[in-house]
Design an enzyme around this catalytic site. Structure first.
Site, PDB file in Angstrom:
ATOM      1  N   LYS A  48      28.478  40.283  39.032  1.00  0.00           N
ATOM      2  CA  LYS A  48      28.645  40.697  40.425  1.00  0.00           C
ATOM      3  C   LYS A  48      27.622  41.889  40.842  1.00  0.00           C
ATOM      4  CE  LYS A  48      33.306  39.537  41.508  1.00  0.00           C
ATOM      5  NZ  LYS A  48      34.805  39.917  41.860  1.00  0.00           N
ATOM      6  N   CYS A  72      32.600  45.711  39.771  1.00  0.00           N
ATOM      7  CA  CYS A  72      33.975  45.607  38.938  1.00  0.00           C
ATOM      8  C   CYS A  72      34.598  44.130  39.042  1.00  0.00           C
ATOM      9  CB  CYS A  72      34.813  46.608  39.455  1.00  0.00           C
ATOM     10  SG  CYS A  72      34.260  48.258  39.204  1.00  0.00           S
ATOM     11  N   ASP A  73      35.599  43.783  38.242  1.00  0.00           N
ATOM     12  CA  ASP A  73      36.360  42.618  38.282  1.00  0.00           C
ATOM     13  C   ASP A  73      37.377  42.982  37.406  1.00  0.00           C
ATOM     14  OD1 ASP A  73      37.013  39.713  37.904  1.00  0.00           O
ATOM     15  OD2 ASP A  73      35.908  39.856  39.590  1.00  0.00           O
ATOM     16  N   SER A  74      38.518  42.479  37.896  1.00  0.00           N
ATOM     17  CA  SER A  74      39.817  42.570  37.136  1.00  0.00           C
ATOM     18  C   SER A  74      40.565  41.253  36.724  1.00  0.00           C
ATOM     19  CB  SER A  74      40.917  43.630  37.789  1.00  0.00           C
ATOM     20  OG  SER A  74      40.341  44.684  38.093  1.00  0.00           O
TER      21      SER A  74
END
Length: 210
Positions: A48, A72-74
């Site tokens: 991203k 960010c990624d979760s």
């Protein structure tokens, strides 16, 4: 620059004194694989942030000054399996039946890319670009909502918009007994980790306050 459409991440950064511009990366999360849920979160964050940085580097009229890109990624790890956003209401209901009374780990990958002042754009990156990746992990102990509560929660639509199908700072917070670790990480961006990553790139957190 925040390479995320998440309103929770944006509001968290704003509450912490930052006011980033949002550029949605457009990266599709489906089909991305990694060795572990934590590694998957980091890989998605890198993709991203990289997509946003490439777009900025390709701009023939770059903005003046140093540009910081945050991606960010979760994902929620439950019994060794990574769960992102539920694909449907039924998937969200099934997920909550797995989660209730269980303990999971919410991993959030963070990628910070620093583009130098007036970087020429080729879309492929230049030597002066600096970047670092880190992953925050927070243990989440879920409550035991009833089937009626799960159905009502899923009907709000909130679980379909977030990793793991739950929030800590929204309607889903009532169904989380406690967390062990940084609560901001569960919301989607770890402020202590982000501060540390920025410091490693020579950027002072307090200099970013608006």
């Amino acid at each position: 620059m925040l390479g995320s459409a998440s309103p929770a991440r944006l509001s968290t950064l704003r509450a912490a004194g930052l006011d980033p511009e949002v550029i949605v990366s457009g990266v599709a999360e489906d089909g991305i694989a990694a060795d572990s849920p934590a590694a998957l979160a980091a890989t998605l964050a890198e993709l991203k942030a990289g997509a946003v940085a490439a777009r900025l580097l390709a701009d023939p009229h770059p903005a003046a000054g140093v540009t910081i890109v945050i991606g960010c990624d979760s994902v929620l790890e439950l019994d060794g399996v990574a769960y992102g956003r539920p694909a449907s209401a039924e998937a969200a209901r099934a997920g909550w039946r797995r989660m209730r009374g269980a303990t999971g780990v919410l991993h959030t990958g963070h990628r910070v890319i620093v583009l130098p002042d007036g970087a020429p754009g080729s879309g492929t990156g230049i030597p002066e670009v600096r970047a670092v990746t880190g992953t925050g992990s927070t243990v989440v102990r879920f409550a035991r909502p009833t089937d009626e509560e799960i159905d009502a929660y899923v009907a709000t639509g909130e679980p379909l918009r977030v990793a793991g199908g739950f929030t800590l700072d929204g309607l889903g917070g009532a169904f989380v007994d406690r967390v062990e670790g940084d609560p901001h990480n569960v919301v989607g961006i770890s402020l202590p980790l982000l501060r540390t990553l920025l410091a490693g790139l020579g950027i002072k957190w307090i200099d970013l306050w608006q």
